[in-house]
Design a protein around this motif. Structure first.
Motif, mmCIF file in Angstrom:
data_model
loop_
_atom_site.group_PDB
_atom_site.id
_atom_site.type_symbol
_atom_site.label_atom_id
_atom_site.label_comp_id
_atom_site.label_asym_id
_atom_site.label_seq_id
_atom_site.Cartn_x
_atom_site.Cartn_y
_atom_site.Cartn_z
ATOM 1 N N TYR A 95 26.374 11.607 -39.157
ATOM 2 C CA TYR A 95 25.604 12.521 -40.005
ATOM 3 C C TYR A 95 24.327 12.980 -39.296
ATOM 4 C CZ TYR A 95 22.916 14.182 -44.018
ATOM 5 O OH TYR A 95 22.169 14.940 -44.882
ATOM 6 N N ASP A 97 23.677 13.913 -36.383
ATOM 7 C CA ASP A 97 23.759 15.057 -35.478
ATOM 8 C C ASP A 97 24.033 16.377 -36.197
ATOM 9 O OD1 ASP A 97 23.254 14.340 -32.618
ATOM 10 O OD2 ASP A 97 24.661 12.753 -33.112
ATOM 11 N N SER A 98 24.062 16.328 -37.541
ATOM 12 C CA SER A 98 24.061 17.601 -38.269
ATOM 13 C C SER A 98 22.918 17.624 -39.288
ATOM 14 C CB SER A 98 25.418 17.852 -38.947
ATOM 15 O OG SER A 98 25.757 16.764 -39.745
ATOM 16 N N HIS A 100 19.167 18.184 -40.593
ATOM 17 C CA HIS A 100 17.965 18.968 -40.309
ATOM 18 C C HIS A 100 16.879 18.510 -41.273
ATOM 19 C CE1 HIS A 100 20.226 21.286 -37.469
ATOM 20 N NE2 HIS A 100 21.196 21.376 -38.367
ATOM 21 N N THR A 115 29.150 17.666 -43.839
ATOM 22 C CA THR A 115 30.370 17.946 -43.065
ATOM 23 C C THR A 115 30.836 16.718 -42.289
ATOM 24 O OG1 THR A 115 28.947 18.835 -41.337
ATOM 25 C CG2 THR A 115 29.972 20.429 -42.836
ATOM 26 N N ASN A 147 18.605 14.283 -34.094
ATOM 27 C CA ASN A 147 19.746 15.190 -33.989
ATOM 28 C C ASN A 147 19.757 15.831 -32.601
ATOM 29 O OD1 ASN A 147 21.493 17.357 -34.077
ATOM 30 N ND2 ASN A 147 20.900 18.020 -36.125
ATOM 31 N N SER A 150 23.376 19.085 -32.902
ATOM 32 C CA SER A 150 23.218 20.448 -33.424
ATOM 33 C C SER A 150 21.753 20.805 -33.609
ATOM 34 C CB SER A 150 23.951 20.596 -34.763
ATOM 35 O OG SER A 150 23.304 19.834 -35.757
#
Ligand code: AHR
Length: 519
Positions: A95, A97-98, A100, A115, A147, A150
């Motif tokens: 989670y 790494d996606s 923000h 996702t 992160n 992404s």
């Protein structure tokens, strides 16, 4: 000599006379040869924005009927305080790494689809300030996963500035406006997660290029409280990734670039992917196979540590096992993407064996995070609405509290063997340490689910006349705690007494025992 368990167990089995199996095992504790510190951070936890790990497990919201402090469950916090959680890793996992961070601050939150885990809606009601509040309520350090997949270096810089800046910058003022004028302490930051897989499918060279930039530019904004930087490490026994990261460190660490940790992820998954070993209603064969699988943690650490030793013989960089534990089949009827599983006496044995492996490697392995803290994988705690139950793994972590920051002491013993079908395991697994309280502590795991085990303990360098502590055993290896029967598996008092100059303890079948030796 600290025992090499599998090898010794096998050798012992081959040479042993027929009746030797039920003789007491002699354990020699040598207090005169202290080893490394068993860092308290070996008992770290992992709470990912996944299933009910956060939502329902930690966060119920301020208006919930479930007793809470600023939206965070009081029962869960009280239980976690009792096991002295040293650090919590968040927000992932995959989670991270996606994630923000700006989605989860301030009065207006950005709703997103998660996702990474099940494409469910994430309200982001639990964000940075709520996580920091939770960590402070529990008394744990914050371990933040950045992160890399992404996100960007600039986004990570801003996040660290928001959390840690102790000067009146725009982001520090935003933090104050959101209710926290004082800077937070970010004790550790992870530079990505599994960048070879869900974190971006990178090659070692691609990752080390990112690592150089993140480690160079991102860090704590509070000079008094720097954050330890932990690079992504391997997830198998392949050493190419470790070689690449360690080579980068060796070549560049004098150039305003440094890391203090390399991660290692290793789950106990028996018989291939996806995990299909049930967490309840399993037989002895399933017990023996899973336990055999988990003991691979030792050789895995040896192999990766050997590569680290080549570049870093002084062991400046810690090996951080920041995801470990049993990954079993999802509980029937639950969303498989939520990774919910029950937790049995088998998990308790597995937890003790892994902690013992980390303790034996304490000079290099200085931090670890079991996956995961609540409602996900090998959890400490399961919740269902207002209900909460503590798992056998929780009890192991509680019993091991005296080992936090204790000094490792070598023990020697012939482990004996427990044989089931084609599986041979050591019968005993033991570690010893001198606690911060000055006492000698022993952890003794009887792996054999069919036979109690007598251990007689000879202590070198100090006098002991008795041993007192707790033992965690269960009616069966697949016994679990449920909301209706919450203490089927729970620790009971145990004492050992002096006989013929040695302290004798009888360990129940398939049990974990922690005692301190008394003068
Ligand atoms: O703990 C569950 C997942 O396992 C984590 O998100 C990921 O890092 C690993 O693959």
């Amino acid at each position: 000599m600290t025992v090499g368990l599998c090898a010794l167990a096998t050798a012992f089995a081959a040479a042993a006379p027929a009746n030797a199996a039920d003789r007491a095992i002699r354990l020699t504790v040598d207090a005169g040869k202290p080893g490394a510190t068993i860092d308290r951070h070996l008992f770290g936890q992992f709470a990912e924005q996944l299933g009910h790990g956060i939502y329902g497990g930690i966060w119920v919201g301020k208006d919930s009927a479930i007793p809470n402090t600023r939206g965070i469950r009081n029962d869960v916090v009280a239980a976690l305080k009792a096991i002295k959680v040293p650090n919590v890793r968040w927000p992932g996992g995959c989670y991270a790494d996606s994630y923000h961070w700006r989605d989860g601050i301030g009065p207006e939150r950005t709703t997103r689809v998660n996702t990474a885990w099940g494409n469910v809606v994430d309200s982001n009601a639990f964000g940075t300030d709520e996580f920091m509040d939770f960590a402070q309520q529990v008394g744990a350090e914050a371990y933040i996963s950045l992160n890399v997949g992404s996100g960007s270096v600039a986004e990570a810089q801003d996040w660290m500035e928001y959390m840690t800046a102790d000067q009146p910058t725009t982001l520090a003022k935003l933090r104050a406006a959101n209710g926290h004028p004082a800077p937070y302490r970010v004790a550790m930051m992870g530079i990505g997660n599994e960048s070879w897989d869900c974190g971006g499918l990178m090659t070692p060279d691609e990752y080390t290029a990112e690592l150089r930039r993140y480690a160079r530019f991102v860090g704590s904004y509070n000079a008094k409280e720097p954050s330890l930087k932990i690079a992504v490490g391997p997830g198998t026994d392949d050493t190419a990734w470790t070689e690449a990261v360690m080579k980068t460190w060796k070549e560049r660490h004098g150039w305003s670039f440094d890391i203090q940790g390399l991660s290692l992820h290793s789950y106990t998954i028996y018989d291939g992917w996806p995990p299909h070993m049930p967490s309840t209603n399993f037989d002895e064969s399933a017990y023996a196979h899973v336990i055999k699988e988990t003991l691979k943690m030792g050789p895995l650490i040896d192999k990766q540590s050997a590569v680290m030793d080549k570049y870093d013989p002084q062991k400046k960089i810690a090996l951080v096992v920041d995801e470990w534990g049993a990954w079993l089949a999802p509980t029937p009827g639950t969303n498989p993407a939520f990774l919910m599983q029950q937790n049995s006496q088998r998990d308790a044995i597995l937890a003790a064996l892994n902690i013992n492996i980390f303790a034996r490697h304490a000079d290099r392995v200085r931090m670890a995070n079991i996956a995961q803290m609540i409602n996900v994988l090998q959890a400490m705690i399961l919740t269902d609405g207002p209900k909460m139950v503590l798992t056998p793994t929780y009890d192991v972590f509680k019993m091991y509290v005296p080992f936090q920051d204790a000094t490792f002491i070598p023990v020697s013993y012939d482990a004996g063997s427990y044989v089931h079908g084609d599986t041979t395991l050591p019968r005993l697994d033991a570690i010893a340490a001198r606690g911060k309280d000055g006492r000698i502590w022993l952890s003794l795991t009887n792996l054999d689910p069919n036979r109690p085990l007598d251990v007689d303990t000879a202590a070198l360098g100090f006098k002991a006349t008795s041993a007192d502590g707790q033992t965690l055993s269960a009616p069966k290896v697949d016994s679990v705690n449920t909301f209706d029967h919450p203490r089927t598996v729970s620790p009971k008092p145990i004492s050992g007494t002096l006989k013929n100059g040695a302290i004798v303890l009888t360990l129940p079948p398939a049990s974990v025992t922690v005692v301190s030796l008394q003068p």
